[in-house]
Scaffold this active site. Sequence first.
Site, PDB file in Angstrom:
ATOM      1  N   GLU A  62     -11.926  46.482  14.877  1.00 24.98           N
ATOM      2  CA  GLU A  62     -11.934  46.123  13.463  1.00 24.98           C
ATOM      3  C   GLU A  62     -10.522  46.182  12.885  1.00 24.98           C
ATOM      4  O   GLU A  62     -10.094  45.276  12.157  1.00 24.98           O
ATOM      5  CB  GLU A  62     -12.855  47.041  12.665  1.00 24.98           C
ATOM      6  CG  GLU A  62     -12.935  46.634  11.192  1.00 24.98           C
ATOM      7  CD  GLU A  62     -13.558  47.699  10.303  1.00 24.98           C
ATOM      8  OE1 GLU A  62     -14.365  47.341   9.437  1.00 24.98           O
ATOM      9  OE2 GLU A  62     -13.218  48.894  10.471  1.00 24.98           O
ATOM     10  N   TRP A  84     -19.788  44.008  10.821  1.00 27.29           N
ATOM     11  CA  TRP A  84     -19.704  43.114   9.656  1.00 27.29           C
ATOM     12  C   TRP A  84     -20.788  42.033   9.688  1.00 27.29           C
ATOM     13  O   TRP A  84     -20.797  41.128   8.850  1.00 27.29           O
ATOM     14  CB  TRP A  84     -18.324  42.464   9.583  1.00 27.29           C
ATOM     15  CG  TRP A  84     -17.256  43.369   9.048  1.00 27.29           C
ATOM     16  CD1 TRP A  84     -16.511  44.276   9.744  1.00 27.29           C
ATOM     17  CD2 TRP A  84     -16.801  43.467   7.693  1.00 27.29           C
ATOM     18  NE1 TRP A  84     -15.613  44.922   8.928  1.00 27.29           N
ATOM     19  CE2 TRP A  84     -15.775  44.433   7.656  1.00 27.29           C
ATOM     20  CE3 TRP A  84     -17.146  42.811   6.505  1.00 27.29           C
ATOM     21  CZ2 TRP A  84     -15.100  44.780   6.486  1.00 27.29           C
ATOM     22  CZ3 TRP A  84     -16.477  43.144   5.339  1.00 27.29           C
ATOM     23  CH2 TRP A  84     -15.464  44.122   5.336  1.00 27.29           C
ATOM     24  N   TYR A 148     -10.073  41.924   3.897  1.00 33.99           N
ATOM     25  CA  TYR A 148      -8.862  42.689   4.196  1.00 33.99           C
ATOM     26  C   TYR A 148      -7.784  41.908   4.939  1.00 33.99           C
ATOM     27  O   TYR A 148      -6.619  41.910   4.540  1.00 33.99           O
ATOM     28  CB  TYR A 148      -9.225  43.945   4.999  1.00 33.99           C
ATOM     29  CG  TYR A 148     -10.135  44.880   4.261  1.00 33.99           C
ATOM     30  CD1 TYR A 148      -9.658  45.702   3.244  1.00 33.99           C
ATOM     31  CD2 TYR A 148     -11.484  44.941   4.565  1.00 33.99           C
ATOM     32  CE1 TYR A 148     -10.496  46.553   2.562  1.00 33.99           C
ATOM     33  CE2 TYR A 148     -12.339  45.794   3.879  1.00 33.99           C
ATOM     34  CZ  TYR A 148     -11.841  46.595   2.877  1.00 33.99           C
ATOM     35  OH  TYR A 148     -12.678  47.428   2.194  1.00 33.99           O
ATOM     36  N   CYS A 200     -13.307  48.037  -0.348  1.00 30.13           N
ATOM     37  CA  CYS A 200     -13.563  49.436  -0.684  1.00 30.13           C
ATOM     38  C   CYS A 200     -12.265  50.227  -0.559  1.00 30.13           C
ATOM     39  O   CYS A 200     -11.943  51.037  -1.417  1.00 30.13           O
ATOM     40  CB  CYS A 200     -14.624  50.023   0.237  1.00 30.13           C
ATOM     41  SG  CYS A 200     -16.266  49.325  -0.001  1.00 30.13           S
ATOM     42  N   ARG A 220     -11.764  52.907  -3.429  1.00 23.02           N
ATOM     43  CA  ARG A 220     -12.541  52.900  -4.676  1.00 23.02           C
ATOM     44  C   ARG A 220     -13.952  53.416  -4.477  1.00 23.02           C
ATOM     45  O   ARG A 220     -14.568  53.985  -5.381  1.00 23.02           O
ATOM     46  CB  ARG A 220     -12.604  51.484  -5.259  1.00 23.02           C
ATOM     47  CG  ARG A 220     -13.400  50.506  -4.416  1.00 23.02           C
ATOM     48  CD  ARG A 220     -13.705  49.192  -5.118  1.00 23.02           C
ATOM     49  NE  ARG A 220     -14.427  48.299  -4.220  1.00 23.02           N
ATOM     50  CZ  ARG A 220     -15.756  48.292  -4.067  1.00 23.02           C
ATOM     51  NH1 ARG A 220     -16.511  49.141  -4.748  1.00 23.02           N
ATOM     52  NH2 ARG A 220     -16.328  47.445  -3.228  1.00 23.02           N
ATOM     53  N   ASP A 223     -18.700  55.346   1.445  1.00 26.55           N
ATOM     54  CA  ASP A 223     -19.979  55.723   2.053  1.00 26.55           C
ATOM     55  C   ASP A 223     -19.671  56.868   3.015  1.00 26.55           C
ATOM     56  O   ASP A 223     -19.178  56.652   4.126  1.00 26.55           O
ATOM     57  CB  ASP A 223     -20.554  54.494   2.764  1.00 26.55           C
ATOM     58  CG  ASP A 223     -21.763  54.792   3.648  1.00 26.55           C
ATOM     59  OD1 ASP A 223     -22.140  55.977   3.794  1.00 26.55           O
ATOM     60  OD2 ASP A 223     -22.322  53.833   4.217  1.00 26.55           O
TER      61      ASP A 223
END
Length: 317
Positions: A62, A84, A148, A200, A220, A223
């Site tokens: 990733e 994803w 990203y 995130c 921000r 999880d």
Amino acid sequence: MSKSEQAYLDLCKRVLEEGNNRDDRTKTGTLSVFGHQMRFNLADGFPLLTTKKVPFRLIVSELLWFIKGDTNIRYLLENNNHIWNEWAFEKWIESEDYKGPDMTDFGHRSLKDADFKEQYEEQMKLFTDKILTDNQFAEGFGDLGSVYGSQWRSWNTTKGETIDQLKEVITSIKENPYSRRHIVTAWNPEDVPTMALPPCHTMFQFYVSDGKLSCQLYQRSGDIFLGVPFNIASYSLLTCLIAKECNLAPGEFVHTIGDAHIYANHIDQVKTQLTRNPKALPALKLKDFDSIFDVNVEDIEIENYEPHPAIKAPIAV
């Protein structure tokens, strides 16, 4: 006991004890606190959690996907990485091209209905197979928009140009190490509506001192059970990679989270994890390279990783 891992376990305990009950976008519900910071000294070992097994190869592929500036899940699938899939799959089932059974609210329904889960898994298999084998389909439904990789490597300007933030920050670290402007941001308000999932982890900053490179991430939304362990390892790995290219030693990874939350359907899993004693952290081994943009999955290894067993939990989409 590892101070690094204890910082994460302390966050889990804090949210269980102090968290506010909140509704959320996924309709799952969370326990949440606002504003939390953890620090990880990378000299103490690589901060890959040991109180549950974390799939390091998924973290590697990733991160390299981000570094390459890629936004299509085909690269991830080629590396057996499915983290994803749900966001791309959602794009397909909401399109006019989708002709299969109703997949509305698949994330929740697959947890409660065994017959639906079987249908969902069949459609997901069909979807991922087509991403891997059909170029046109992959182009149309595998791309997640300006996520990203796009923001890091191809930030769109009002002049119609692009900025390679990651490349520029590495150059800045090499040429002006004590600058306070070693920053990469993924939060582009103009692009948020086109993203499968708005970032995130929104911004990160590097800091050079005493021959060491440190990184602070502002996230921000976190999880805590599923996502944050990935984020800790991913940004620690990014720091180590950039430090190696810049002939610096890894320093600290500082993780600042805005909305730090445990999903309602992860609470039992977190409690199970908290009953386990942390083990020694593993070591990161990197092959030699000149540029992080040339690094491949096989160039990154983890050694002496002996975690407790994995703990499964559903992802909230």
